[in-house]
Design a protein around this motif. Structure first.
Motif, PDB file in Angstrom:
ATOM      1  N   PHE A 145       0.875  -1.211  -0.037  1.00  0.00           N
ATOM      2  CA  PHE A 145       0.177  -0.164   0.077  1.00  0.00           C
ATOM      3  C   PHE A 145       0.757   1.175  -0.004  1.00  0.00           C
ATOM      4  N   SER A 146       1.695   1.575   1.025  1.00  0.00           N
ATOM      5  CA  SER A 146       2.687   2.431   1.064  1.00  0.00           C
ATOM      6  C   SER A 146       3.460   2.751  -0.330  1.00  0.00           C
ATOM      7  N   ALA A 147       4.007   1.589  -0.983  1.00  0.00           N
ATOM      8  CA  ALA A 147       4.859   1.727  -2.200  1.00  0.00           C
ATOM      9  C   ALA A 147       3.877   2.097  -3.279  1.00  0.00           C
ATOM     10  N   LEU A 148       2.561   1.553  -3.482  1.00  0.00           N
ATOM     11  CA  LEU A 148       1.857   2.047  -4.337  1.00  0.00           C
ATOM     12  C   LEU A 148       1.114   3.745  -4.221  1.00  0.00           C
ATOM     13  N   LEU A 149       1.002   3.940  -2.950  1.00  0.00           N
ATOM     14  CA  LEU A 149       0.632   5.366  -2.681  1.00  0.00           C
ATOM     15  C   LEU A 149       1.764   6.247  -3.076  1.00  0.00           C
ATOM     16  N   ALA A 150       2.962   5.956  -2.530  1.00  0.00           N
ATOM     17  CA  ALA A 150       4.075   6.663  -2.854  1.00  0.00           C
ATOM     18  C   ALA A 150       4.217   7.219  -4.406  1.00  0.00           C
ATOM     19  N   ALA A 151       4.200   6.123  -4.941  1.00  0.00           N
ATOM     20  CA  ALA A 151       4.222   6.106  -6.475  1.00  0.00           C
ATOM     21  C   ALA A 151       3.109   6.853  -7.402  1.00  0.00           C
TER      22      ALA A 151
END
Length: 153
Positions: A145-151
DNA sequence: GCCAACGTTGGC
DNA sequence: GCCAACGTTGGC
């Protein structure tokens, strides 16, 4: 709190449609797959964050973020003979299908393309990039989730 | 519109 | 309860 990804065909219902609803909130009806239903019924909780994913369209990918504001309750379209989602084997006494309500949080500046998601090393476990990417409701773990949100931002 | 991958159905 | 046939999904 958990994280999810809900698929939708933007021609039918998009992140913009969600944002345009009264209170920017809409019920997520029409789920007719048992595995997805089980997630909705048993695990999707109020406050959970949900990526809205656009499928079968020009820009396939994650379009925005929403939040669950109401947990599972019977999907009324299953009782409506006029509805595309009508299920004659279901009854109000023993409903087979459920839905939740979600509210708009944000639309990303650009759709995070599926192509790009597939290149992200953090995302090897999301159902999207693995076999059986046909589930319309799927869990996303916190790291993903964090990685997708940051991207996306 | 193609087609691979998957889910569901129904005969046995 | 197996499994072939069929329907659906969804990226390309």
């Amino acid at each position: 709190m958990q994280y999810w990804l809900f698929k939708t065909e933007p021609d039918a219902f998009s992140i913009d449609d969600l944002a345009a609803r009264p209170n920017q909130t809409e019920h997520w009806d029409g789920i007719r797959n048992y595995q997805a239903r089980n997630f909705l019924r048993d695990e999707v909780k109020q406050g959970d964050k949900v990526f809205i994913y656009h499928s079968s369209c020009k820009e396939v990918g994650i379009a925005g973020l929403a939040e669950v504001v109401k947990e599972a309750y019977p999907d009324h379209t299953q009782f409506d003979p006029e509805s595309h989602y009508y299920d004659p084997k279901s009854s109000p006494e023993n409903p087979r299908w459920v839905m939740v309500d979600v509210t708009f949080i944000e639309k990303f500046p650009d759709v995070l393309a599926l192509k790009k998601i597939k290149t992200m090393p953090e995302i090897s476990e999301v159902g999207l990039v693995k076999k059986g990417h046909r589930l319309s409701i799927m869990p996303v773990n916190e790291q993903e989730f964090s990685a997708l949100l940051a991207a996306s931002r």
